[in-house]
Write an enzyme that holds these catalytic residues in place. Structure first.
Site, PDB file in Angstrom:
ATOM      1  CG  HIS A 147      35.752  44.098  38.340  1.00 16.04           C
ATOM      2  ND1 HIS A 147      35.419  43.670  37.071  1.00 16.04           N
ATOM      3  CD2 HIS A 147      36.132  42.989  39.028  1.00 16.04           C
ATOM      4  CE1 HIS A 147      35.576  42.351  37.000  1.00 16.04           C
ATOM      5  NE2 HIS A 147      36.010  41.925  38.173  1.00 16.04           N
TER       6      HIS A 147
ATOM      7  CG  HIS B 200      40.780  41.028  38.815  1.00 16.92           C
ATOM      8  ND1 HIS B 200      40.971  39.723  39.244  1.00 16.92           N
ATOM      9  CD2 HIS B 200      39.482  41.097  38.443  1.00 16.92           C
ATOM     10  CE1 HIS B 200      39.837  39.045  39.132  1.00 16.92           C
ATOM     11  NE2 HIS B 200      38.913  39.866  38.652  1.00 16.92           N
TER      12      HIS B 200
END
Length: 144
Positions: free
Chosen positions: A104, A102
């Site tokens: 951010h 992932h």
């Protein structure tokens, strides 16, 4: 798409855990981080489960990274931050806590906005020869 039963992000992608969805297509899912380090802090995850950047197939990476500017620009247009940090952690020593790749997207609103990335600068510890050797060592391990 890969799904791991014990992965919180796979559960979010599959609608088993609620999220504040920002964007979705066939390759990625983007949603607000619950922590909201700054307003608009968004996580972008590939729908194909992959643990981290080291284990990500090139095709998954291509589709994943291709969506980052689109989502970042939507945050920029919406909240007019003065900057944005993109942060990706890999493995526990680098503070990865959810083992599904992932990114951010952390909008920045100026000093004291809640986010800080402080590191020690070692510029004086490395000569130009040291830097050339480090670069060569890494280069020699890039797959051809």
């Amino acid at each position: 798409m890969g799904k791991h039963d014990d992965c919180v992000f796979c559960k979010i992608i599959n609608g088993e855990i609620p999220s504040a969805k920002v964007y979705e297509d066939e390759h990625v899912y983007a949603f607000l981080d619950l922590s909201q380090v700054t307003k608009g802090h968004t996580l972008v995850v590939p729908k194909t489960h992959t643990k981290n950047i080291y284990e990500t197939p090139a095709e998954v990476a291509k589709e994943f990274f291709a969506r980052i500017p689109k989502i970042a620009n939507a945050i920029k247009k919406t909240y007019k931050p003065v900057g944005m940090n993109l942060l990706n952690n890999n493995e526990p020593p680098a503070d990865q806590s959810v083992f599904h790749l992932h990114m951010h997207l952390i909008p920045r609103y100026g000093k004291g906005d809640g986010y800080s990335a402080n590191w020690t600068i070692h510029e004086k510890e490395y000569t130009q020869n040291d830097l050339q050797q480090i670069a060569k060592d890494i280069h020699d391990n890039v797959p051809q």
